[in-house]
Design a protein around this motif. Structure first.
Motif, PDB file in Angstrom:
ATOM      1  N   PRO A 171      45.121  44.945  29.039  1.00  0.00           N
ATOM      2  CA  PRO A 171      45.805  45.410  29.825  1.00  0.00           C
ATOM      3  C   PRO A 171      47.037  44.877  30.652  1.00  0.00           C
ATOM      4  O   PRO A 171      47.557  44.033  30.106  1.00  0.00           O
ATOM      5  CB  PRO A 171      44.116  44.905  30.875  1.00  0.00           C
ATOM      6  N   LEU A 202      42.227  39.933  34.388  1.00  0.00           N
ATOM      7  CA  LEU A 202      43.789  40.664  34.768  1.00  0.00           C
ATOM      8  C   LEU A 202      42.981  41.842  34.930  1.00  0.00           C
ATOM      9  O   LEU A 202      43.640  43.217  35.842  1.00  0.00           O
ATOM     10  CB  LEU A 202      44.263  40.797  34.374  1.00  0.00           C
ATOM     11  N   LYS A 240      43.478  37.599  27.116  1.00  0.00           N
ATOM     12  CA  LYS A 240      44.663  37.720  27.607  1.00  0.00           C
ATOM     13  C   LYS A 240      44.280  36.631  28.400  1.00  0.00           C
ATOM     14  O   LYS A 240      45.171  35.775  29.073  1.00  0.00           O
ATOM     15  CB  LYS A 240      45.398  39.324  28.139  1.00  0.00           C
ATOM     16  N   CYS A 241      43.059  36.556  29.568  1.00  0.00           N
ATOM     17  CA  CYS A 241      43.107  35.739  30.258  1.00  0.00           C
ATOM     18  C   CYS A 241      41.524  34.801  30.100  1.00  0.00           C
ATOM     19  O   CYS A 241      40.349  35.004  29.466  1.00  0.00           O
ATOM     20  CB  CYS A 241      42.158  36.616  31.617  1.00  0.00           C
ATOM     21  N   ILE A 274      38.107  47.521  24.677  1.00  0.00           N
ATOM     22  CA  ILE A 274      39.408  47.606  25.851  1.00  0.00           C
ATOM     23  C   ILE A 274      40.552  48.820  26.168  1.00  0.00           C
ATOM     24  O   ILE A 274      40.704  48.942  27.119  1.00  0.00           O
ATOM     25  CB  ILE A 274      40.088  46.487  25.219  1.00  0.00           C
ATOM     26  N   SER A 320      36.524  41.625  24.483  1.00  0.00           N
ATOM     27  CA  SER A 320      37.376  40.687  25.147  1.00  0.00           C
ATOM     28  C   SER A 320      38.615  40.897  24.898  1.00  0.00           C
ATOM     29  O   SER A 320      39.335  39.896  23.217  1.00  0.00           O
ATOM     30  CB  SER A 320      36.975  38.902  25.281  1.00  0.00           C
ATOM     31  N   CYS A 321      40.021  41.328  25.182  1.00  0.00           N
ATOM     32  CA  CYS A 321      41.524  41.209  24.376  1.00  0.00           C
ATOM     33  C   CYS A 321      42.276  39.938  24.356  1.00  0.00           C
ATOM     34  O   CYS A 321      42.510  39.444  24.105  1.00  0.00           O
ATOM     35  CB  CYS A 321      42.154  42.215  25.562  1.00  0.00           C
TER      36      CYS A 321
HETATM   37  S1  SF4 Z   1      39.934  40.337  31.912  1.00  0.00           S
HETATM   38 FE1  SF4 Z   1      41.077  39.455  30.806  1.00  0.00          FE
HETATM   39  S2  SF4 Z   1      41.237  38.770  28.942  1.00  0.00           S
HETATM   40 FE2  SF4 Z   1      39.264  39.964  29.532  1.00  0.00          FE
HETATM   41  S3  SF4 Z   1      39.354  42.282  28.232  1.00  0.00           S
HETATM   42 FE3  SF4 Z   1      41.144  42.342  30.829  1.00  0.00          FE
HETATM   43  S4  SF4 Z   1      42.515  41.625  30.234  1.00  0.00           S
HETATM   44 FE4  SF4 Z   1      41.526  41.121  28.400  1.00  0.00          FE
END
Ligand code: SF4
Ligand SMILES: Cc1cc2nc3c(=O)[nH]c(=O)nc-3n(C[C@H](O)[C@H](O)[C@H](O)COP(=O)(O)O)c2cc1C
Ligand code: FES
Lengths: 240, 470
Positions: B190, B389, B346-347, B172, B343-344
């Motif tokens: 992000p 995001l 966050k969402c 990411i 996947s970080c």
């Molecule tokens: S979509 Fe959202 S949860 Fe997935 S990597 Fe991007 S910021 Fe992180």
């Protein structure tokens, strides 16, 4: 299903246990997503709510090896904001301590003037930072798509099996390492080698244990470009 | 072969011994472009970059000159960040450039910083690229010693400080705003856009972010002149491009092609096609985030717009070829697991959607799935797209969605076969109570979006197991 009035009974519990275990055999544990995927680790670990969060350690009370301190300070100076040095600092500490141990974190925290919790939050995010004790020699085997289509999964199992009894060697499967042209491949203490077959495994591990350059003829560093138009005249052409 | 006649702008004599040193690079005319650019005004350099039509080589394909011109004027600290995180599966072109011709990248960075008015530069190299970062470190030391990087370069009044920053393993962090957070010493999450980095990027300052290959092309453009560069390639996709070809091909590697040549010439002509006796089953034209294309799409010209029209994208320029010996389920599972891991978090749609997709694919593999799972899986992909995001979620949803649409029959027969192996009966029978109405509709929508669905005659699944057959 037994009703709520049924007294708990050892035999019953044992039976349930067997059923549950066999149903789950070979499948991920119910909370496995925290274990082998998500970047939100630690949620299933107990937290001591009574404990105050650790403060920025008092520099006078923390012994930091001089070379490590120098390296971190040099990194901090090269950025407009000292906090940008967190990744290089943690990597340097990991080189000294073998992993981002509480002691490593405390030393970095005291030099960088940030809280240990902040550093831990960063360390848990990145694949190359170890948050549990790990062998000092890193063998990252790429098991992403291009490598797996060329046998990376078997390669990974072979290396893992052959190194299982060696605590010094940290074998991990990794996502694409950016060397799919030498698939299947591995990064051995940062040195890229490939294409690898299971027959290369014994020598790869011997080289690591002996501290020799690993599989010299398979190192990426010496490989010419594949494009036949890339090199003219006397410069080497891609072999295969 | 036409493709091999492509002028080599980036790969020219790339294996010349010592090219990574300033001496050899300069003997070949290296840093002449920097001298020439510093004779021009920054606006003139920008004009050349815009005239070249160069589009970003990192994934999104945004016009480089235009992006550089977005940075506000004024005397504040401005930043240039080179994205050398290269982690898109299948991509390894920046690696070869950094390792073999690091001064070309440095020269491009200095020229671009002059054009954009940036005085502080950073190269964010993925942590695994040890060798490449070491080579860059050495090259930077040489460039500093020669006065190409530092204060008042060649008496032009332009100054640039440059730091090589090593990451620590996270896909990411290639996403530009996650990269900025990571560079600031945080977790690589992000940021919400806008504000875009050009206005508020690193340390809240105006920031230009470009990929390694994009920046390495800049000295070439100054040498040739923007307009002449734009003669190469096709309209909308000018110039040459490094393509990383991997997977089931005989000669995997980086090839420099002129944009717009038929994809077939790359996959078969240059990379040699799949091994003896095998056929192309499908291919990713631009890294694992790109929707898969079929063998008949190999005639599509390899450029930004043509691949977009064909329902996919050029992305990072990484072609992954899958041959007919590979079950599509294996491909889908690898892809989905990668995005779940990266996947970080966050969402919710991305964090949970990638996890659900993996679980559903594993159900198919273990013989517990019913064809309805395909509908649910397709609808999960739909709900990810556009709801996150950043586009990491989409980057899984698009290829997985394309696989479900194009290989539905294979997925269905896999479901049946795996169920039979497990001794679970006809899947259709177990679907009854579930009334897959909503999921079914969205499944249709997604299938309709896909291009070039498989010929209906190829259906290999047991009759009566089609969705809605219950
Ligand atoms: S979509 Fe959202 S949860 Fe997935 S990597 Fe991007 S910021 Fe992180
Ligand atoms: C999940 C994700 C990963 C990305 N990874 C990279 C990468 O590794 N390298 C890169 O140059 N761009 C990557 N990008 C694209 C960058 O966000 C950005 O568009 C690019 O660096 C801009 O440079 P360019 O205009 O020169 O292409 C990624 C984007 C996303 C959404
Ligand atoms: S898939 Fe293994 S290096 Fe890219």
């Amino acid at each position: 299903m037994s009703g709520p009035q049924d007294p708990p009974d050892d035999a019953l519990e044992e039976a349930l246990d067997t059923i549950l275990t066999s149903a789950l055999a070979g499948r991920p544990r119910p909370v496995a997503r925290f274990e082998h995927g998500s970047r939100v680790p630690g949620w299933d670990e107990a937290v001591d709510l009574e404990k105050d969060p650790a403060q920025i350690p008092d520099p006078a009370s923390v012994d930091v090896p001089a070379a490590l301190r120098d390296e971190i300070e040099t990194h901090m100076e090269s950025y407009p904001d000292r906090r940008s040095a967190v990744l290089p600092a943690l990597r340097a500490a990991q080189r000294v301590h073998g992993w981002c141990s509480p002691q490593a974190i405390e030393q970095v925290a005291s030099v960088m003037r940030v809280t240990p919790a902040y550093l831990e939050s960063v360390a848990t995010f990145y694949d190359m930072l170890e948050t549990a004790p790990a062998g000092r020699h890193d063998v990252y085997v790429c098991t992403n798509i291009s490598c797996s289509m060329r046998g990376a999964d078997e390669l990974y199992e072979a290396i893992r099996g052959a190194a299982a009894s060696d605590e010094d060697i940290n074998v991990r499967s990794f996502e694409c390492l950016g060397a799919c042209d030498i698939a299947p491949m591995a990064s051995v203490d940062g040195v890229y080698v490939g294409p690898l077959g299971t027959e290369d495994v014994p020598r790869l591990l011997d080289d690591v244990r002996a501290g020799r350059p690993v599989l010299i003829e398979k190192q990426l560093a010496g490989r010419p470009a594949a494009d036949p138009g890339a090199n003219t005249g006397e410069y080497s052409q891609a072999g295969d | 072969m036409a493709a091999t006649a492509t002028p080599k702008l980036l790969l020219a004599d790339i294996d010349e011994p010592g090219l990574h040193t300033r001496e050899v690079y300069e003997r070949r005319g290296g840093y002449d472009s920097l001298r020439a650019a510093l004779q021009m005004s920054p606006e003139e350099v920008l004009r050349e970059l815009e005239a070249s039509g160069l589009r970003g080589r990192g994934g999104a394909g945004f016009a480089m000159g235009k992006k550089a011109s977005f940075l506000p004027k004024g005397a504040m600290d401005k930043y240039l960040v080179c994205n050398a995180d290269e982690s898109e599966p299948g991509t390894f072109k920046d690696r070869e450039l950094m390792q073999k011709t690091p001064h070309m990248l440095l020269e491009g960075i200095v020229i671009a910083s002059y054009a954009a008015g940036a005085n502080r530069g950073f190269i964010y190299v993925r942590g695994e690229y040890d060798l490449q970062a070491d080579v860059l470190d050495a090259a930077l030391a040489e460039a500093r010693a020669a006065g190409y990087v530092g204060e008042d370069i060649f008496g032009s009044g332009h100054s640039l400080s440059l730091v090589i920053h090593r990451g620590a393993g996270a896909y990411i962090c290639g996403e530009e705003t996650a990269l900025l957070d990571s560079l600031e010493g945080k977790r690589g999450n992000p940021r919400l856009k806008p504000p875009f980095p050009a206005n508020q990027g690193l340390y809240q300052g105006p920031t230009l972010i470009n990929n390694v290959e994009t920046l390495a092309t800049v000295p070439v453009i100054i040498r040739m002149g923007g307009e002449e560069y734009a003669e190469l390639g096709v309209e909308g996709s000018t110039g040459t491009k490094l393509v990383s070809v991997s997977g089931h091909v005989r000669r995997p590697g980086n090839y420099e092609i002129e944009l717009g040549i038929p994809s077939r010439e790359i996959v078969y002509g240059l990379a040699g096609g799949p091994p003896e006796g095998r056929e192309v089953k499908c291919w990713f034209p631009g890294g694992s985030s790109a929707p898969v294309l079929m063998p008949e799409d190999l005639d599509v010209p390899y450029d930004f717009d043509s691949l977009g029209k064909a329902g996919s994208m050029l992305g990072s320029g990484a072609i992954i070829v899958i041959d007919d010996s590979t079950p599509i389920l294996d491909v889908a599972l690898k892809v989905a697991k990668f995005y779940r891991h990266e996947s970080c978090g966050k969402c919710t749609p991305c964090r949970e959607g990638t996890n659900w997709t993996v679980k559903m694919l594993e159900r198919i593999e273990s013989g517990e799935a019913t064809p309805m799972d395909l509908e649910i899986m397709a609808s999960v992909q739909e709900h990810i797209i556009g709801n996150c995001l950043c586009v990491l979620g989409d980057a899984m949803a698009m290829p997985i969605g394309s696989m479900i649409a194009k290989f539905r029959d294979e997925f269905e027969s896999h479901i049946e076969d795996a169920r039979a192996k497990r001794g679970l009966g006809d899947a259709a029978a177990s679907e009854v109570a579930l009334g897959a109405q909503g999921a079914e509709e969205s499944g249709h929508r997604l299938a309709a979006q896909g291009t070039g669905a498989q010929a209906p005659g190829e259906h290999a699944g047991a009759p009566g197991t089609q969705k809605g057959g219950a």
